[in-house]
Design an enzyme around this catalytic site. Structure first.
Site, short mmCIF file in Angstrom:
data_model
loop_
_atom_site.label_atom_id
_atom_site.label_comp_id
_atom_site.label_asym_id
_atom_site.label_seq_id
_atom_site.Cartn_x
_atom_site.Cartn_y
_atom_site.Cartn_z
N ALA A 399 42.51 40.07 37.72
CA ALA A 399 42.33 38.63 37.88
C ALA A 399 43.16 37.86 36.87
CB ALA A 399 40.85 38.26 37.71
N CYS A 400 43.86 36.83 37.35
CA CYS A 400 44.60 35.92 36.47
C CYS A 400 44.38 34.51 36.97
CB CYS A 400 46.08 36.28 36.41
SG CYS A 400 46.98 36.00 37.94
N ASP A 401 45.04 33.54 36.38
CA ASP A 401 44.81 32.14 36.75
C ASP A 401 45.07 31.89 38.22
OD1 ASP A 401 43.82 30.90 34.53
OD2 ASP A 401 45.78 30.54 33.65
N ILE A 433 41.00 34.12 39.22
CA ILE A 433 39.68 34.16 38.59
C ILE A 433 38.68 33.31 39.36
CG2 ILE A 433 38.40 33.46 36.52
CD1 ILE A 433 40.75 34.37 34.85
#
Length: 489
Positions: A399-401, A433
């Site tokens: 998960a990232c922005d 996210i």
């Protein structure tokens, strides 16, 4: 604000490719979608996204209202100007991408601030009334602000930028833009340059009689990046040489240009190779008068070819090949000239590649949508290893922005390792996210994003890492998952 709305730009590009009067299959009725989509839908989507980032749905709605004021104000100013001009000197519409990017944070932050003024001061039963009317009234006020000063400001800015570009074209100096663009990309200003300046200007040209723009190729051309990575593949040393082939595939096919930034930062003289390659590509497109119908986003060779104007394939493909070749040759000369010095530094324990990755992360900044390079989510951390051992892992989420570049790269690397280990029944995917839904057994995030991920998926095991391409924790995670699945057989 821009990246999540790239699918809308792609859809618009497909409509223009097929249905306008010079498209592959002209359809007059369907071509009427093209104008409203680029003039209204896309700026409002950008505004809503920006407002949502700041203040969720409430911020997004107010930002969309405010941006409509900017669009209407721009159209009004242009209409008033055209009344004073002859029929052969009429201004066209200005599409408010920049206006949306200005108004969205203004609307989101100001609405958030206003809500705090009367937080916990509203009598029970009146909350909905106050919330609805306050957002509506403030959206109205911001639309007025957008209609007058913001629209005037953005129209003036776009006219100045358009005049500058037209002067560069008429003076045959457009290739010199690479002197600014290529270093700006390496220092992680690529999205600001491309989507903040070149895309709005390119869209003005693409919606005109030419139906294409060379500006879409100034930053998006994947040639210089892949040329640099191929030079490292053959003439590099150490971790940089080992990482370069995979990075080249990701950059050229996946369109994630940021993977080559650390390679340039570890030896800044290589920026010269990128500049010369970029200038070669621009010169080729100028000579062949080629362009794209719409932005190539991400900057993949697939996206570039898909958006190429139907008569321009030869020039565009040549621009990519020649820019890659020039960058490769110049970078190879630089790498060969410094090879002995680099080998000695590596033998002394210097890790220039790791330092360059850290510098790339610093250039990116926490507020960036995604780091699509060699930093980001990775698979494993000592703090999370015990938790993994106590919980059977069947679903892993990076998960990232934005849920795009960095998380996609991390997921790909770990997925391949799990496949090579012969482990079945474990899914490895990437998400933003904000889209975590509680279905993951293990969530892997970059260090500074872990707390946000925990708030979104509190029941999952959370692992924080920082080294994306070369994390030694990958093997630990694979061993733990293998052990769990063997014990369960």
């Amino acid at each position: 604000m821009i990246m999540p709305n790239i699918p809308a730009l792609i859809a618009w590009g497909i409509f223009t490719a097929f249905f306008i009067d010079v498209g592959w299959t002209p359809v007059a009725a369907l071509s009427t979608i093209v104008g409203p989509m680029i003039h209204y839908l896309l700026p409002i989507l950008i505004a809503y996204t920006g407002g949502h980032i700041v203040y969720q749905v409430r911020g997004g709605v107010v930002a969309a209202i405010a941006t409509f004021g900017v669009i209407a104000g721009s159209d009004y100013l242009i209409a008033q100007y055209n009344l004073t001009q002859p029929a052969d000197n009429q201004l066209g519409q200005i599409h408010m991408f920049i206006g949306a990017m200005i108004m969205a944070p203004i609307a989101g932050y100001s609405m958030k601030w206003l809500d705090k003024l009367w937080e916990n001061k509203i009598k029970a039963g009146f909350e909905m009334l106050v919330n609805m009317f306050s957002a509506g009234i403030w959206g109205f006020a911001l639309a007025i602000l957008g209609f007058y000063p913001i629209a005037w400001l953005v129209n003036g800015l776009m006219n100045i930028l358009s005049a500058a570009v037209n002067w560069l074209v008429s003076a045959h100096l457009l290739p010199l833009t690479s002197i600014l663009i290529e270093p700006a990309k390496v220092f992680f200003l690529n999205n600001a340059v491309n989507h903040g300046v070149l895309t709005p200007l390119g869209l003005e040209q693409a919606t005109g009689p030419a139906h294409k723009s060379i500006l879409f190729l100034l930053e998006a051309n994947p040639g210089p990046g892949v040329g640099l990575l191929l030079a490292f593949t053959i003439f590099g040393i150490g971790a940089a040489k080992a990482s370069a082939p995979g990075a080249a595939v990701i950059q050229f096919i996946g369109g994630i240009h940021e993977v080559y930034f650390p390679f340039a930062l570890m030896k800044p003289t290589l920026i010269i190779a990128l500049i010369l390659g970029g200038m070669t590509g621009v010169t080729t497109n100028v000579i062949f008068n080629t362009g794209l119908r719409a932005p190539a986003a991400p900057g993949s060779i697939i996206a570039v070819i898909a958006q190429t104007y139907q008569t321009d394939y030869l020039g565009v493909i040549l621009s990519v090949i020649l820019s890659a070749a020039v960058t490769f040759i110049v970078a190879a000369i630089i790498l060969r000239a410094s090879r002995k010095k680099d080998l000695a530094a590596e033998a002394a324990g210097s890790d220039a590649f790791s330092s360059a990755i850290s510098q790339t992360e610093a250039n990116k900044g926490k507020s960036s949508e995604a780091l699509a390079g060699l930093r980001g989510s990775a698979a494993g951390a000592a703090a999370g290893a015990t938790d993994v051992a106590e919980r059977t892992v069947n679903s892993i989420v990076f998960a990232c922005d934005a849920g795009m570049g960095s998380s996609a790269m991390g997921a790909s690397v770990l997925r391949n390792k799990i496949k090579k280990a012969g482990i079945d029944g474990v899914t490895v995917v990437n998400k933003a996210i904000a889209n975590l839904d509680g279905s993951a057994d293990l969530v892997i995030t970059q260090n500074q994003l872990t707390e946000r991920a925990k708030a979104q998926a509190p029941d999952a095991v959370h692992v924080s890492v920082d080294n994306f391409m070369n994390s030694p924790k990958y093997d630990e995670v694979v061993d733990l998952v293998r052990s769990q699945h063997q014990d369960g057989q």
